[in-house]
Write an enzyme that holds these catalytic residues in place. Structure first.
Site, PDB file in Angstrom:
ATOM      1  N   ASP A 139     -24.529  24.043 -67.100  1.00  0.00           N
ATOM      2  CA  ASP A 139     -23.941  25.364 -66.028  1.00  0.00           C
ATOM      3  C   ASP A 139     -24.889  25.122 -64.192  1.00  0.00           C
ATOM      4  O   ASP A 139     -25.635  25.819 -65.242  1.00  0.00           O
ATOM      5  CB  ASP A 139     -23.363  26.272 -66.487  1.00  0.00           C
ATOM      6  N   ILE A 140     -23.866  24.590 -63.555  1.00  0.00           N
ATOM      7  CA  ILE A 140     -24.543  24.493 -62.097  1.00  0.00           C
ATOM      8  C   ILE A 140     -25.145  27.091 -61.543  1.00  0.00           C
ATOM      9  O   ILE A 140     -26.210  26.790 -60.920  1.00  0.00           O
ATOM     10  CB  ILE A 140     -23.869  24.321 -60.960  1.00  0.00           C
ATOM     11  N   ASN A 166     -12.972  30.696 -72.058  1.00  0.00           N
ATOM     12  CA  ASN A 166     -11.750  31.396 -70.809  1.00  0.00           C
ATOM     13  C   ASN A 166     -10.636  30.357 -70.709  1.00  0.00           C
ATOM     14  O   ASN A 166     -10.383  29.211 -70.671  1.00  0.00           O
ATOM     15  CB  ASN A 166     -12.158  31.311 -69.829  1.00  0.00           C
ATOM     16  N   GLN A 220     -10.396  31.910 -66.493  1.00  0.00           N
ATOM     17  CA  GLN A 220     -10.815  30.325 -66.259  1.00  0.00           C
ATOM     18  C   GLN A 220     -10.662  30.022 -64.756  1.00  0.00           C
ATOM     19  O   GLN A 220      -9.786  30.223 -64.198  1.00  0.00           O
ATOM     20  CB  GLN A 220     -10.102  30.215 -67.162  1.00  0.00           C
ATOM     21  N   HIS A 222     -12.960  23.958 -71.886  1.00  0.00           N
ATOM     22  CA  HIS A 222     -14.149  23.789 -72.344  1.00  0.00           C
ATOM     23  C   HIS A 222     -14.335  24.845 -72.290  1.00  0.00           C
ATOM     24  O   HIS A 222     -14.191  26.243 -72.199  1.00  0.00           O
ATOM     25  CB  HIS A 222     -15.118  23.361 -71.025  1.00  0.00           C
ATOM     26  N   PHE A 223     -16.356  25.081 -73.047  1.00  0.00           N
ATOM     27  CA  PHE A 223     -17.030  26.205 -74.105  1.00  0.00           C
ATOM     28  C   PHE A 223     -17.892  26.481 -73.392  1.00  0.00           C
ATOM     29  O   PHE A 223     -18.673  25.414 -72.406  1.00  0.00           O
ATOM     30  CB  PHE A 223     -16.714  25.816 -75.315  1.00  0.00           C
ATOM     31  N   HIS A 224     -18.471  27.267 -72.992  1.00  0.00           N
ATOM     32  CA  HIS A 224     -19.453  28.059 -72.951  1.00  0.00           C
ATOM     33  C   HIS A 224     -20.428  27.640 -73.908  1.00  0.00           C
ATOM     34  O   HIS A 224     -20.562  28.365 -74.966  1.00  0.00           O
ATOM     35  CB  HIS A 224     -19.624  29.882 -71.967  1.00  0.00           C
TER      36      HIS A 224
HETATM   37  P1  AMP Z   1     -14.599  28.949 -66.329  1.00  0.00           P
HETATM   38  O1  AMP Z   1     -14.880  30.694 -65.403  1.00  0.00           O
HETATM   39  O2  AMP Z   1     -14.839  29.429 -67.819  1.00  0.00           O
HETATM   40  O3  AMP Z   1     -13.813  28.457 -65.813  1.00  0.00           O
HETATM   41  O4  AMP Z   1     -16.353  28.202 -65.429  1.00  0.00           O
HETATM   42  C1  AMP Z   1     -16.470  27.561 -65.156  1.00  0.00           C
HETATM   43  C2  AMP Z   1     -18.025  27.503 -64.661  1.00  0.00           C
HETATM   44  O5  AMP Z   1     -17.862  26.122 -64.497  1.00  0.00           O
HETATM   45  C3  AMP Z   1     -18.845  27.997 -63.946  1.00  0.00           C
HETATM   46  O6  AMP Z   1     -19.359  29.073 -65.196  1.00  0.00           O
HETATM   47  C4  AMP Z   1     -18.919  27.498 -63.099  1.00  0.00           C
HETATM   48  O7  AMP Z   1     -20.250  27.638 -62.665  1.00  0.00           O
HETATM   49  C5  AMP Z   1     -18.990  25.839 -63.579  1.00  0.00           C
HETATM   50  N1  AMP Z   1     -19.651  25.047 -62.677  1.00  0.00           N
HETATM   51  C6  AMP Z   1     -18.204  24.405 -61.657  1.00  0.00           C
HETATM   52  N2  AMP Z   1     -18.929  23.597 -61.017  1.00  0.00           N
HETATM   53  C7  AMP Z   1     -19.989  23.023 -61.340  1.00  0.00           C
HETATM   54  C8  AMP Z   1     -20.626  22.188 -60.991  1.00  0.00           C
HETATM   55  N3  AMP Z   1     -20.314  20.764 -60.161  1.00  0.00           N
HETATM   56  N4  AMP Z   1     -21.521  21.744 -62.451  1.00  0.00           N
HETATM   57  C9  AMP Z   1     -21.695  21.963 -63.148  1.00  0.00           C
HETATM   58  N5  AMP Z   1     -21.361  23.736 -64.000  1.00  0.00           N
HETATM   59  C10 AMP Z   1     -19.615  23.475 -62.942  1.00  0.00           C
END
Ligand code: AMP
Length: 138
Positions: free
Chosen positions: A31-32, A87, A94, A100-102
């Site tokens: 995750d970025i 989420n 979300q 996606h899973f964290h």
């Molecule tokens: P969610 O809130 O569960 O939809 O999480 C989306 C996640 O994607 C967030 O934690 C962001 O930091 C991550 N994210 C968004 N863009 C990127 C990217 N280009 N590379 C890696 N992670 C990302």
């Protein structure tokens, strides 16, 4: 491929990512904006929006990837624990509508708190709600 989807663009190679695992149907990358360093995402390559849209065989592959990547994160970061979070829909936080899973590595002194909890207030409320949910589980 959903053109407006950031994860589809990562999967297509249009946006770079810090990849940690790739199979025919699953990608995992860091995750970025990590909760803790080593926080990874596990995503299906096909665009499915939420938990309920995932075919069960694909869900099993995602769990297998989570087991592998989760163990590797623990070893690489020295984490003492790991949270798995998903989420679903905007109200649940979300931001990216591609399922996606964290995987979040945890440390006993990282100061993070999980969400607050509170008891049911009315007599019998928990049983009524359980019954209501049970009726809808098929
Ligand atoms: P969610 O809130 O569960 O939809 O999480 C989306 C996640 O994607 C967030 O934690 C962001 O930091 C991550 N994210 C968004 N863009 C990127 C990217 N280009 N590379 C890696 N992670 C990302």
């Amino acid at each position: 491929m959903n053109q407006g989807c950031v994860f589809c663009r990562i999967i297509a190679g249009d946006i770079p990512c810090a990849k940690v695992l790739e199979t025919e149907r699953v990608l995992s990358f860091l995750d970025i904006a990590p909760v803790n360093k080593g926080h990874a995402l596990v995503v299906p390559k096909a665009h499915h929006a939420t938990l309920w849209d995932l075919p069960l065989d694909l869900a099993a592959e995602l769990v297998a990837a989570m087991q592998k990547v989760g163990r590797a994160i623990m070893e690489a970061t020295g984490a003492e624990g790991l949270n798995v979070q998903m989420n679903n829909l905007e109200a649940a936080g979300q931001l990216v509508p591609h399922a996606h899973f964290h995987l979040v590595p945890r440390f006993s002194d990282d100061g993070l708190r999980l969400w607050g909890q509170h008891p049911y207030e009315q007599e019998g409320e928990i049983d009524r709600l359980a019954e209501s949910i049970r009726k809808r589980v098929s």
